[in-house]
Structure formats: C-alpha cells, structure tokens
Design an enzyme around this catalytic site. Structure first.
Site, PDB file in Angstrom:
ATOM      1  N   ARG A 639      42.374   4.101  28.952  1.00 38.24           N
ATOM      2  CA  ARG A 639      43.759   4.170  28.498  1.00 38.24           C
ATOM      3  C   ARG A 639      44.055   2.990  27.586  1.00 38.24           C
ATOM      4  O   ARG A 639      43.704   1.852  27.901  1.00 38.24           O
ATOM      5  CB  ARG A 639      44.677   4.134  29.709  1.00 38.24           C
ATOM      6  N   ASN A 642      48.268  -0.586  24.106  1.00 43.44           N
ATOM      7  CA  ASN A 642      49.032  -0.752  22.867  1.00 43.44           C
ATOM      8  C   ASN A 642      48.124  -0.404  21.688  1.00 43.44           C
ATOM      9  O   ASN A 642      47.289  -1.207  21.269  1.00 43.44           O
ATOM     10  CB  ASN A 642      49.550  -2.196  22.750  1.00 43.44           C
ATOM     11  N   PRO A 643      48.260   0.824  21.176  1.00 41.33           N
ATOM     12  CA  PRO A 643      47.332   1.277  20.125  1.00 41.33           C
ATOM     13  C   PRO A 643      47.388   0.414  18.863  1.00 41.33           C
ATOM     14  O   PRO A 643      46.376   0.253  18.185  1.00 41.33           O
ATOM     15  CB  PRO A 643      47.791   2.714  19.832  1.00 41.33           C
ATOM     16  N   GLN A 649      42.121  -5.120  17.320  1.00 44.78           N
ATOM     17  CA  GLN A 649      40.964  -5.683  18.020  1.00 44.78           C
ATOM     18  C   GLN A 649      39.681  -4.997  17.577  1.00 44.78           C
ATOM     19  O   GLN A 649      38.666  -5.640  17.347  1.00 44.78           O
ATOM     20  CB  GLN A 649      41.115  -5.451  19.529  1.00 44.78           C
ATOM     21  N   LYS A 712      39.980   0.215  30.218  1.00 40.24           N
ATOM     22  CA  LYS A 712      38.670  -0.429  30.045  1.00 40.24           C
ATOM     23  C   LYS A 712      38.882  -1.680  29.200  1.00 40.24           C
ATOM     24  O   LYS A 712      39.587  -2.579  29.629  1.00 40.24           O
ATOM     25  CB  LYS A 712      37.688   0.554  29.407  1.00 40.24           C
ATOM     26  N   GLY A 713      38.326  -1.759  28.014  1.00 46.06           N
ATOM     27  CA  GLY A 713      38.532  -2.947  27.196  1.00 46.06           C
ATOM     28  C   GLY A 713      38.058  -2.683  25.786  1.00 46.06           C
ATOM     29  O   GLY A 713      37.185  -1.832  25.559  1.00 46.06           O
ATOM     30  N   GLY A 715      37.775  -5.526  23.340  1.00 48.54           N
ATOM     31  CA  GLY A 715      37.604  -6.793  22.649  1.00 48.54           C
ATOM     32  C   GLY A 715      36.270  -6.971  21.957  1.00 48.54           C
ATOM     33  O   GLY A 715      36.179  -7.664  20.949  1.00 48.54           O
ATOM     34  N   GLU A 716      35.222  -6.388  22.493  1.00 47.90           N
ATOM     35  CA  GLU A 716      33.883  -6.695  21.990  1.00 47.90           C
ATOM     36  C   GLU A 716      33.123  -5.503  21.456  1.00 47.90           C
ATOM     37  O   GLU A 716      32.198  -5.655  20.650  1.00 47.90           O
ATOM     38  CB  GLU A 716      33.079  -7.391  23.100  1.00 47.90           C
TER      39      GLU A 716
END
Lengths: 751, 164
Positions: A639, A642-643, A649, A712-713, A715-716
């Site tokens: 999910r 904030n799109p 990112q 999930k995430g 950032g990377e």
C-alpha cells in the site's frame, strides 16, 4: 495539487488520509530556509572544531606541530592522542547494530587516508581551519594496500549485518552440467561514497553531566545510546535532535569517531562545539559502498528455464573491521531455479570501513544479476522480458515460502506497455535515431526486502479535538513528516490537519531506524497502533457512560470517523472526541503501541517489494558517449501511503541507478592510497541535465501479511532494476556487454 | 585588525565588522549574520547549495570573500517569501515536489529565481535542465525541480500580464 495519476484505485480508502497525494508538511520550512539542519544551530558561546586528516593510508603519525596550531590567534585547544580525554568505552566496542570501530585519537596509528588525527577548537571556523593546517603532520608511512590484488583476501563468515556469507539450495554443479545453455558473467563495481548534500555535522552543548547534541542521525535512540556509552553518561542524559537530515542514504545511521570527539571536546573546553565535516573529510570515517568483483554462472534448459544459478562476490572491507557488501544475496529471491548458490569472499584494503549505502548488496548484486540474466536471454535467443517471465518465481527460491504478495507480473506488463517494449529487435545495433546515434533498450527486474524493525509511538487525544503524536522517527527526505502523519491520523480517526506530529528527537518514544526501506512500515505501524489504542480508551469512556449516545455499544460497536465515534449499526448515534473527553473531565487521553512484524507471518512468508525497470540509451557511434534518454519503472510495494512522495522516492532511486551505471566511482591512488576525487567535481553524480525523462508507475498491490497497514517500502528498490536495465540497453545499442561500472566511453571504444 | 564594510542583505543595510579577511560570504551569512538558510554542501563551488544572488546574479557564496562585497546587494532564501506567503518559485517547488531532504533547496530556489530573471529558458525543459545544472540534488528530485521552474515561469508570466 499536481496531477498524480495512479495505476490502481486501491491506494485511497474512503475517509482515509493514507493514499492521498499530499504535498510535504515540512515543505514551507524547507523552501524558506527555515528548516533547521544540525549545522544551523548556534548555541551561545559556540566554538568551532576542525579535524585534521591523515594524508597517508597506513603507518604512524610521528609529529604534529601542536605549538604552531596553539599559537594561532583564536585557537582554544588542540586535541591529539597525547591529551585526548578518556572514553568511557573502548573505541573498538560496538554498542549498536550500526556500530563500527571508530577513530577517536586512541593512538598514533593511521589505518586509511583521510583518518582524523587531531581536532582543533577555535573561536572561529577560520582560525580552527588554519590551526588544523598548521599541525603539518610528519609520518612514518607503510605501503598502502588499495586494489583487489594488493589487499589481503580472507574467508568471510558473515556479510551485511550478520547474514551468512554462503548459501546453497539444490545441486548447482549438477544443474550447470545438465544445462543446454550455460552463461558465465563477470563484472566489477567500484567503491562509492554516499555524498549526501548535507555534510556530517555535530553541535554539542553540555550542561553539567547532560549534553544536547544536534546531529543528523537515522536512528535516534540507537545514536543516543551510542553517544552515552562513549561519554560515560546514562542515555537519558543525552538529548539527540535530528529533525531534518540533508540526505542520509545509510551513512548517517553510523556514529563516527569525529562525532564522539566533538562531544568530548565540548566537555573538555566547557563550551559548545560545532564540527562540520568538509566534503573531503567524509571519504573514510563515515562509511561507503565497498567495491565488488562478481561472477555469475547460469544454466538453462532448451526452453530457457534456469537449471542452476550461482553467484559469487569478492568484496572489499577495511583492514580493521568488517562490512561486506552482501552482493551475491541479491540472487536469492527472484528467479525460479532448482539449484541456487551464493557466496562471498572478503579482501582487506587500507580504506575506511564500508557500511550500508542505499540498497547495500542489492544495488551491486542486482546490477550483476540483471546483466547476467540478459546475457542468458541472449544466449537462449529469447526476449529478455519473456526470459524473466519463464523464470518467474511463484515461491521464494531461497526458502520455498510463498510470497506475502508479488505483483511483479503486473509490473512487467505495465512497465513494458508504458515503455513500448513490444517489437524490440532481439539483436543489438538495430536501432538508430534521426541523428544517427545507436539506440538500445534494456530492462531489469527490481527487488528489495520489505522488512520491519521495532518502533514505539505515543498518541494523545486532546480536549480541543486535536491530537499529538510522537515517535523519534526521522525524515531524511523520504517524507516521514508527511506520510507518518497521514498514518497517525488514520489510527486516530482524525483528519491529518488536526494532528500535531513530533519526531526527530530523543525525548520521543523510540522510532527505530530510518533505513532498510522499513521505516514507514515500522514507525507507521507504531503510530497507527498508538492512535487505535487511544481511540479504544476513548470508546470505553463513551460506551460506559449512560449520558453518551453510544452507551452500551461496546468497544467493537463503534468506529472512529473524522473526530467522532460512530455506532456501527446505527450511524445516527455518534459523539465527538471533544465531547467525550469534556464529559469525562479529561484534558488528554494517551495511547501507545509498538510496531513490529507478526512473527508467524515473518516465519511463513517471503516479503519483498518488486518492480521492473525499462531503459533507453543513446550511444554516439563514433565517440561512444552514452546518454540515458528514458527510464520507466513499475513498482509494486504494497500500500502506498502518499503516491506523490513515493513517486519521488522511486524516481530518486532510479536516478541513483543511473548514477551507478554511468557516473559514480571513487578513485584511489594505488601508490599512496589517497582519494583522487574526494570532492563533487571529481566524484560524479548526475546533475539535472544528466537526467532524462524518468517515470515511476505505482502498481496496485494488497498485502495482508507484511503488517496490518499493508505497507512495504520504496526507499531503495528503485536502484536495483535500473543499473542492469541501463547496462543491458548499452549492450542492445552497441553489442558490447559492460563488464564494469560505471560504464565508460573507454569501455565501448576498446571493445 | 578589523575590516569594516556594509552590504544590503534582503533589503536591509548591514554594517559588518570582521576580524578576519578569510571569511567567505557563506560563512558571514551563516555564522555571523544568523542567516543559516543558505547551506554549505562542499565549500568549493561544486554543489550550488550556497547559491545566493549578489547584485542580482547567481553566485556561489562559498567562493566569494565577504570583504570584497562592500556596497553589494545580497538576496538570500530568507528574503524570498512575503511573510507567510511563498514566492511563486517556492510554491512551485512544494507543488511539484522539487526536493526531498531539503538541504539543496535554498540554493535551488535562489538559482531558479536567478535563472528566471536571466529570462533565457522560458518553459523549455532542456534549457531549464541546463540552467539548473550548477545545483546538485543527491536525492535526485530533478524532475520535480524542472517542472517547478517551468511552472513558476508560467505563474510569473501570468502575474506580469495581470500587472500590465
């Protein structure tokens, strides 16, 4: 509000703050210069510190002209191994999981070029700078060991943060022997430095046996404990403030020697001290991405299905501590294969100790894997996308576990559609633009773990209908000030405008670490839980009071909606938070929670974010200059809170991938071990004009297992598919397979 | 020995006395005039985080000695907004997410204001990208920066038309 189209409707839920493309809540502070970064603090009586660094890579400091430095007007103190105040714990201790052996002037030994060898404190920055220059160190140098050949090879036991160095599942040699097609691929990746825009900095001010430290820190509670340990005071005597971080990328999770020295120095001289690293002083003591040499062997049957995948990496670390880039592990969780092996070896060189740098292991490992997979597709005569689909892993190849969710097929489909992949010629050198430049298209799969760590949060409903939420979470640009406030608001059933969100301070509940792409999931879960806890207490007050319209509804019989508790079965019965608190005569009602993963789900499921990246490059056929002209990535990361910010990112990650592929490389003089490009002119990162059209698509994905939020995430993961996609596009344009990063003009000219 | 001079910072005349001729404009602003919005990223003119306007032109404040600026007019990020009302460039940076960590942002915005005053890009994305390439952003918010500059150009042009 800018236009932010989504590929699926599922990010927004009715009445939810999460999923909304809000602009940054800290935006106004940042565009007006009012956001306070560590080095912006100027407590009264401030002194400036500058550390002198070694110009040799190995040996001893034999002399320092301390008298000359002290004699310079404005210099207050010069700290060297001869007068350094004692540390409460050994500098080789590792107080936290993000600790490495540090240099705190413990002796005259030099372990790498750029190592701090003295600290000069003065009334002005200019005087401290001159004082450090006047030290004019004399050395007893020893030969520097810098490259893979010069370094000392060793058997690695662990890689990354405590992962096993080797992994085997199935019979790799048998799988290779039985293969119809075999591919062996070798590649080198360079040493890279984080080079966040904000240099490392610390301002330390003592009050008796308490110290206030302003320093950018990705893990505030851990940083507080580490400072306390070195300084010999209880953690609660350390106030660590880090409201804004000017980019971290992993390097600001680590406490380095100069940080400790600056705090010690402030105590020694009895006045506040500010130490800001020079750009070149960040080459050494604050970590970097270690160089790798990798070899992959892939076996395929006649239909292009993998029969074995073998990935070996030799990685550099320092002569005195271990952080081994877990590069080969990037091959463990993405392609289906009956036989899989990964392993690592180490090489010790005279550089500072590496550390986590955005996608540590995944970035360099995925770069190698995706190139090897492209080569395998070519060897089988199969389109690279089709090859990846044939080897699509329905369960995690390393463990056999089901994925908690995996919308990678949709990522491939949506990314390919958007990019226009269909009709791509299989052979290289088949496309040109109007100017005669060679055009190539390449792709790569993106994968990154979806971890959760541990975080705590507190939420307080206030009599005026607003709420205060707190956690020592950290915003280093990823958008925590905004996304975490959105989650906190949902936990409390309030519009985000009514939330006062405090973070970035050690007085708050432990917000965990901003790293590993797990911060939103972890701190967010704590915030959501704390809000829900406060609401549950509020519901008890309401449903237990005969004057409430909700009397008798029971806790489960009400829900929180925009500052009101509403009866589930009879929505006409409701009451505002403010009224409930007023009747109870309570000014504040607090809830708290811990964010951590359900251990059963962690045990039973493999949890990853996925993506697919497509790249177009233009290569001048004569000069071999390479330009990336288009990047399209499609990512499924659970999910999206904030799109608007998630897309930023992902874009940033993809540009890091571009940088890895074509720009970044730290160079060290093999004779002296000194950095040859310890500045932003010689160490290339992309400027605006280097960056093409970059597009990140957000692919809808529901995940009921990662955490109740489904987060999930992001950032990377953006780096991981991109490096390979660009290298594969270079092959497609030129027919030359890159064997090292960054890909240089020379590599194509010489091919 | 002390060095006395005066300069205008964000419209206010400041009399400055410094004891050291080595003080750069950047360190003058940050350490002596308490204007810490301007950032130090590299201190050698390579990153652009310290971009300010000196007599209307974009300058890396780390590369210029303060004592050379007697009588100069300096504009920094602190002087851009009208109280709580952001400048169109600032507004556009927020709307288009032209930053992440925010550290290079004051320099990006001063550079964008200077670029728009130079008046040579219009909304041409290629020229904006070139014109903004003296300002590094390690978070790589470049797409947002480019869009923000184009949007601000539009907003400023519309404002000029309204005034005319």
């Amino acid at each position: 509000m800018p236009d932010t189209p989504l590929t699926g409707p599922g990010h927004v839920r009715l009445g939810s703050n999460s999923g909304q493309p809000l602009t940054r809540r800290d935006g106004f502070l940042k565009v007006t210069g009012a956001a306070t970064f560590a080095a912006d603090n100027r407590p009264a009586g401030l002194l400036h510190a500058v550390h002198a660094i070694s110009t040799i890579a190995r040996g001893r400091v034999r002399s320092l002209d301390v008298a000359a430095a002290r004699a310079h007007p404005g210099v207050v103190e010069v700290i060297t191994p001869a007068n350094r105040p004692p540390l409460a714990r050994d500098q080789d201790d590792k107080p936290t999981m993000f600790s490495w052996r540090v240099e705190t002037l413990q002796d005259d030994r030099v372990r790498y070029a750029g190592q701090p060898i003295a600290l000069v404190i003065a009334e002005t920055l200019e005087a401290a700078t001159e004082g450090a220059h006047l030290l004019a160190p004399g050395y007893a140098p020893e030969p520097a060991r810098i490259g893979f050949e010069d370094g000392e090879a060793f058997e690695a036991e662990t890689v990354g943060i405590g992962s096993p160095a080797a992994f085997v599942r199935g019979e790799v040699e048998a799988g290779l022997a039985g293969a119809t097609v075999r591919v062996e691929f070798r590649v080198e990746t360079p040493t890279q430095y984080h080079n966040a825009m904000e240099p490392h900095a610390i301002v330390a001010a003592w009050d008796g046996d308490r110290v206030t430290i302003d320093s950018p820190n990705q893990a505030i509670a851990m940083g507080q404990a580490a400072f306390a340990g070195f300084l010999g005071i209880p953690p609660e005597n350390v106030t660590l403030r880090s409201p804004f971080i000017g980019g971290g990328f992993g390097s600001k999770a680590i406490l380095s020697g100069p940080h400790v020295l600056a705090a010690l120095a402030a105590r020694m001289v009895g006045r506040p001290v500010k130490l800001v690293f020079r750009r070149d002083q960040m080459v050494g003591p604050v970590g970097h991405r270690g160089a790798t040499r990798q070899r992959l062997r892939l076996g395929m049957d006649r239909d292009g299905h993998l029969t074995a995948l073998d990935h070996e990496a030799v990685v550099m670390t320092s002569a005195f501590d271990d952080f081994l880039e877990p590069a080969a592990n990037a091959s463990q969780n993405i392609y289906a294969t009956p036989a899989l092996a990964t392993r690592h070896g180490g090489v010790r060189v005279d550089l500072g100790t590496p550390g986590p740098m955005r996608a540590p292991g995944e970035a360099s490992g995925s770069a190698a894997l995706e190139c090897a997979v492209d080569e395998a597709a070519v060897a089988c005569g199969i389109d690279p996308l089709e090859f990846r689909l044939r080897n699509y892993a329905e369960t995690d190849p390393a463990t056999g576990r089901p994925y908690s969710s995996k919308a990678l097929r949709e990522c491939y489909a949506q990314g390919a559609e958007r990019f226009g992949w269909a009709g791509r010629p299989l052979a290289p050198r088949r496309m040109r633009d109007g100017a005669g430049r060679l055009i190539g298209w390449g792709m790569g799969s993106a994968l990154f773990p979806a971890p959760m760590f541990r975080a705590e949060a507190r939420a307080v409903l206030r009599a005026d209908g607003t709420a205060l939420v707190e956690t020592s979470a950290v915003d280093m640009g990823q958008g925590a000030w905004t996304a975490l406030a959105q989650i906190a608001a949902d936990g409390l059933g309030l519009p985000v405008e009514r939330i006062e969100f405090r973070a970035g301070h050690s007085d708050h509940p432990d917000g965990g670490v901003a790293g590993g792409s797990g911060h939103t999931a972890t701190a967010g879960s704590a915030l959501f839980g704390a809000g829900a806890d406060a609401v549950a207490r509020l519901a008890e007050l309401a449903t237990g009071h005969p004057d409430s319209p909700l009397f008798g509804a029971g806790n489960a019989g009400v829900e929180a909606r925009l500052g009101r508790l509403v009866h589930r079965e009879d929505p006409g019965r409701h009451e505002s938070y403010a009224d409930i608190l007023a009747r109870a005569g309570i000014a504040e009602l607090a809830g708290q929670a811990v964010g951590a993963r359900d251990p059963a789900h962690a045990r039973d499921r493999a949890m990853f974010s996925h993506g697919a990246v497509f790249a177009e490059v233009q290569v001048d056929p004569d000069l071999c200059q390479i330009r990336v002209s288009r990047l399209v990535g499609a990512f499924a990361a659970g999910r999206i809170i904030n799109p608007h910010l998630a897309r930023s990112q992902l874009n940033g990650g993809m540009i890091w991938g571009l940088s890895f592929a074509l720009h970044e490389e730290a160079l060290h003089d093999p004779r002296t071990g000194r950095s040859m490009n310890a500045d932003l002119a010689g160490y290339h990162v992309p400027v605006n004009a280097d960056v093409p059209s970059v597009e990140a698509l957000l692919v809808h994905e529901d995940d009921p297992y990662v955490n109740p939020l489904g987060v999930k995430g992001v950032g990377e993961i953006g780096i991981t598919g991109t490096v390979g996609a660009i290298a594969n596009a270079v092959w497609h344009a030129t027919g030359t397979r890159p064997r090292r990063f960054p890909i240089r003009i020379r590599d194509l000219l010489e091919a | 020995m002390t060095y006395s001079f005066s300069l205008t910072v964000n419209g206010a005349t400041r009399a400055v006395e410094i004891e050291d001729p080595r003080v750069t404009l950047l360190d003058l602003l940050r350490e002596r005039l308490a204007l810490t919005g301007t950032k130090k990223g590299c201190d050698r003119g390579q990153c652009g985080a310290c971009t300010v306007l000196v007599d209307g032109r974009r300058v890396n404040a780390c590369l210029i000695l303060a004592v050379t600026l007697d009588g100069a007019e300096i504009e920094t990020i602190e002087g851009v907004a009208d109280g709580n009302r952001p400048h169109p460039v600032q507004e556009a940076f927020i709307a288009h997410d032209g930053f992440q960590c925010g550290f290079c942002t004051p320099g990006q915005i001063m550079s964008a204001i200077g670029l728009l005053r130079e008046g040579e890009t219009g909304e041409d994305r290629e020229r904006i990208r070139e014109g903004m390439s003296g300002n590094l952003c390690r978070c790589a918010a470049y797409a947002g920066i480019t869009e923000a500059v184009a949007a601000a150009q539009r907003a400023l042009a519309a404002g000029d038309r309204r005034r005319a």
